[in-house]
Design a protein around this motif. Structure first.
Motif, PDB file in Angstrom:
ATOM      1  N   TRP A 188       4.622  -0.679   4.481  1.00 44.91           N
ATOM      2  CA  TRP A 188       5.667  -1.350   3.709  1.00 44.91           C
ATOM      3  C   TRP A 188       6.898  -1.637   4.559  1.00 44.91           C
ATOM      4  N   CYS A 201       6.899  -2.026   7.816  1.00 44.82           N
ATOM      5  CA  CYS A 201       6.492  -2.630   9.092  1.00 44.82           C
ATOM      6  C   CYS A 201       7.292  -3.904   9.384  1.00 44.82           C
ATOM      7  N   GLY A 202       7.948  -3.923  10.520  1.00 40.11           N
ATOM      8  CA  GLY A 202       8.716  -5.099  10.924  1.00 40.11           C
ATOM      9  C   GLY A 202      10.105  -5.164  10.323  1.00 40.11           C
ATOM     10  N   LEU A 210      14.116  -1.236   7.185  1.00 35.97           N
ATOM     11  CA  LEU A 210      14.214  -0.398   5.981  1.00 35.97           C
ATOM     12  C   LEU A 210      13.715   1.020   6.223  1.00 35.97           C
ATOM     13  N   THR A 266      14.053  -7.448   6.176  1.00 40.06           N
ATOM     14  CA  THR A 266      13.859  -6.477   5.095  1.00 40.06           C
ATOM     15  C   THR A 266      12.577  -6.721   4.302  1.00 40.06           C
ATOM     16  N   MET A 267      11.771  -7.691   4.728  1.00 43.62           N
ATOM     17  CA  MET A 267      10.514  -7.942   4.019  1.00 43.62           C
ATOM     18  C   MET A 267       9.353  -7.510   4.916  1.00 43.62           C
ATOM     19  N   GLY A 268       8.675  -6.489   4.490  1.00 44.08           N
ATOM     20  CA  GLY A 268       7.623  -5.880   5.308  1.00 44.08           C
ATOM     21  C   GLY A 268       6.537  -6.866   5.727  1.00 44.08           C
ATOM     22  N   PHE A 269       6.059  -6.665   6.945  1.00 45.29           N
ATOM     23  CA  PHE A 269       4.972  -7.466   7.503  1.00 45.29           C
ATOM     24  C   PHE A 269       3.672  -6.936   6.906  1.00 45.29           C
TER      25      PHE A 269
END
Lengths: 353, 353, 353, 353
Positions: free
Chosen positions: C293, C295-296, C299, C348-351
């Motif tokens: 969650w 990842c990248g 957060l 903030t948006m998971g990869f």
């Protein structure tokens, strides 16, 4: 020497992945006793320093390389060294009466000029090299049985040649159309700390290398293809690195000489070709091999498809690169050399899942 | 409707991997505002029930499918549904004035007979289907810019066609020799609980499927190849499942019509062909693409090799199947349709390592 | 010097995984311009030699290290070097007016004796070291904003401290019961060719290291815990290597001082504690963090559970070790130092997947 | 019935991962002959439909479940079914004279109330259940040898209990401080198509589940701990899903009753405790277990560390969840029941790399 009549065997170069796989297979083989491990960089260390989890079953130290010592203690010697070292040791070992199985490229070539143009070095061992058998039992079973020196087949060549051989031997394809798109797990790169083999780099990635005939397995494959076909054969061989530990898949493409052949014809031909080869498993029509099926075994799974739209045959073969592609194959050769059952001590049930 | 002049867009079918990738790209795109998510099975749930880690940035519920509602709220609709559903919705949405980008196979075919023979169904939307553009901007940029309905190219076709197109367009190869050996991560199978896609099965394994022209991407690739070549082209396309999440590598083989061509010639030709295509990155001679380089980006990395021994060219292309192979490509099409910069909001720096 | 008022920044040591992550974040950050890359071993090479897939967006060479040059061209310098090198460069850079963000351990310790006993070296930079802020913005936001020199928090300490801080700050646990069982992907080991980080070794395996307080992150965690609690705190910290590229999960155990506290109480306390911390995401009761969650992203996802049978609280935190655990955190610190929005340029948006 | 005096054995429920592992071990075990495979959903199919790669060595069909048939053909029956089914079959099979080894949770509990409160069901088989032995040979060797019905220990309990038992048996720790942080590969979730076990979701991710005593293995672990300690013991057990196929690592923390104990004392105590347990391998001080070492074997590797700063002992144990945690353990129990060598037919050389 050797418990209960077991044959005493040694390994020179046991620290790599082929070496540790060989150790495991030899420890479970009923005909041999592992009595010697030799190496340069790790000489003096117990084997369990390299592989701590095997300390309870392999109570041997890595010994410095001394050919007299090796020959006095071992009837059979496996050489699992980088290319270019075996040919400096094998002649003396054979002369002293050992059977030698070399896992490197040193004795794979029918013609030392080819070897030298790809691997370099200055070979003075022509006489003994000429006695070596190419260690791919499905194709050279008889020669292996009679030889004292084996140049065990490479991992990619094993998968590629088992897929191609029946087609070439029987002249079923236009040989110049043969393309081998091969995929291997990263253990094929050996236990060497290279950046591109790090999990952080290699995991979740995939790429080709040695493209355009630049990989050293190309000439090895071609010499055997030519031998089988009875004329010079050139193949297009492209290896790829796959994010997994073990396994090779070769996807082979070729144009059929007779477009009337259907899949079932070819399956029949392959089954006949491999009818005395217990490790080749032909898959039923419509089933294609997965490398995991072969994992931990000495098997080669082969699936076949024909595309009537293009008159092409697609042959897919899967092996475990460290077993059938390396240590297991060497042991299969030894079984033949000793007159034992070809399958003795070799696993055939895939490690799954 | 749309903050600060942003275009209001919706997604029908946001629960899969293509959907969630599209959500992320749309949220970061400066020209659009994501205002609608629709679905059948998950209607009524907040999006964060499907993807809990995105709750803080996507505050939308999945709404039941109602075409009037969608058209009243969205100027642009992405359809990310299983094959066979889009053609039941797209005509009405287009009629109501929406631009529609379909990520399924429904609008990829120039000829509905081909579609029906591979995907079934009974297509009554011939008129609107005829207006659809094939969503591979590098090849059909102008048509996309003028269309209201896009059938976004499939993932394998994207990688395959970007590798093959310059050769076919310029008649450089014997087209009947073209072989595409393609490898894909398992996210291409979608967010569906299938046994063969379980980590315990798919990890550390590798295998082919759809061999012998049986995969549905074969006719899609062939129609575009034929269009470019100006005559009917048949290719040998073999997909493989690779133990990784994202990424496609296509290794393409073909025999050169003019055996005098060398690698640098072809690099020059490719660079010219893609000179207006910002997402295609030609690699220097001797460098081959790794899928991880493209991970998370809308790029396609292409490497070329020529084997003078066989007169073959080998072209290797790497993409992220969920971005350039799916959601990113759809957004690239939208950029063209809206007259925006083609690269707007599309990532080009690989997620590495 | 900086396009359109962008702040010119440089990186010393851009060849590792933290470095390449930082490059990517800086290239996408609206407030800075990356103008300098420095290194020793790769000096003279273009950055694209190290990371060929970034050639199209990072057109810089690695330059030899010269402090005057760096200071003349950069207002901000990130040091991404092995431990023990930053303190030989940072004092001069600060003196020349640069803001310095060190990603190594050199400036993480409040007390140089502790540093020296764990990392060795002979520190003569006490005065400047005393001005350094500990780079974990959620805990030391104000000090960071005012400092010119930041010792960015380590990856394990970041995950561990974000999980533990509210409990310690408010005296909710018996501090001597705190146990941190931490798990990290292998990219935490850096882009170094070590045998144990090879895919063939690390894949499909899992193991602890630095057990029993022997890992260098133990004293770093303890100094901050002690600072928060107002008395000396000792924790049990055990790191584990996980077969994946990115991500850290810390599973933290502690006995509650007041056994009457329930999960919802603690969630309320944590939400209050982190109410001004945009990168900490508290998960609803019953939901536990997955590293993918994060990842990248920059957060930290935190989940909480209370076991009324044992009066223990279990806090689980997940971060991306290369972003929130390294490069992203450094950039978050810079945002504070420059007076910019804390979240500027940070994903903030998971990869996913 | 049984070639050459081999004992005829059957498996009910051979389609899962435990089942296929058991098939492989039984085929290689010198004392038994696999004569029967039974199942409901796959009744009528050849076993090779489920596992095509094993067709050449397992030539059996899955038969419908008929207890009379099973009892007439098998002396030993392994039940490898979902929880709640074994107790509907075992009593009749035992009554008919079979030895029954159940791999589910049905016969693991000393107390059926505990079973029912965690697993549900209405148990009418109290009498027979009371005769069942808990199938963890290192702790209950004698009872197993005399029993006709075995409730084989769970995978997590096996790793956890082997790590904890010497400490509890000898009263060395404050039992209420025991924390088990356990990590498992995804094959523990079985061959079920669940979204969270897909490679695309589970790969490169890591997370806890069943936190706070909510996992069903908690009461199983606690009952044995209590039995060993002689008083009720509660443990904190937290399982985690790890992106790998096989393997469990348990990291166990507890506070020593006597803070004067050092690591070597504990190693001595553990070695004495397990001196008759051939599958437990104590690692030398400073060496910690890696799950890959145990891969494919029936071994449990245990490492110990003491932290004198915190008076805690940390015990780490690694097993292969499908072998020592499931199928291998069942076979080890059978060896004891038949009076065979405990190690007969059980692998001890790790599948590495």
């Amino acid at each position: 020497m050797g418990e209960l009549g077991r044959v005493p065997v040694g390994i020179v170069g046991a620290s790599g992945y082929g070496g540790v796989q060989l150790v495991r297979l030899l420890k479970e083989h009923p005909g041999v006793e592992l009595v010697y491990l030799g190496g340069e960089s790790s000489a003096g260390k117990p084997f369990s320093d390299l592989y701590p989890h095997l300390g309870h079953c392999v109570d041997l130290n890595i010994e410095p390389l001394d050919l007299d010592t090796i020959a006095s203690r071992c009837k059979v010697v496996f050489l699992s060294l980088p290319n270019g070292l075996a040919y400096q040791m094998a002649p003396a070992l054979v002369a002293k009466g050992c059977k030698v199985l070399d896992l490197s490229a040193d004795y794979r070539f029918f013609d030392l000029e080819t070897y030298q143009s790809w691997y370099g070095g200055d070979r003075a061992d022509r006489e003994i090299a000429a006695t070596a058998a190419y260690g791919l039992p499905e194709l050279y079973r008889d020669r292996i049985a009679e030889a004292s020196l084996i140049g065990c087949a490479g991992c990619y060549p094993t998968a590629s040649l088992l897929a191609l051989s029946p087609l070439l031997k029987q002249g079923l394809i236009l040989s110049e159309t043969a393309i081998i798109d091969a995929k291997s797990g990263t253990s094929g790169g050996g236990r060497q700390a290279k950046t591109n083999l790090l999990l952080a780099e290699a995991d979740n990635s995939l790429g080709p290398y040695g493209v355009g005939g630049r990989h050293r397995h190309t000439p090895e494959i071609e010499q055997v293809c030519s031998d089988l076909a009875g004329h010079e054969v050139r193949v297009q061989f492209t290896p790829h690195l796959i994010p997994m530990v073990r396994g090779i898949l070769a996807t082979v493409y070729a144009t059929l000489r007779d477009p009337g052949l259907v899949r079932e014809d070819l399956l029949t031909i392959y089954k006949a070709f491999y009818r005395s080869s217990p490790f080749v498993k032909m898959l039923p029509g419509g089933t294609y091999p997965q490398t995991k099926w072969a994992c931990g075994t000495n098997l080669c799974y082969i699936g076949i498809e024909v595309d009537p739209r293009t008159d092409r045959v697609i042959v897919m073969s899967a092996i475990d690169n460290l077993v059938k592609g390396q240590a297991g194959q060497a042991l299969q050769c030894l079984n033949l050399m000793m007159g034992w059952e070809e399958t003795l001590g070799l696993p055939t049930m895939g490690f799954y899942p």
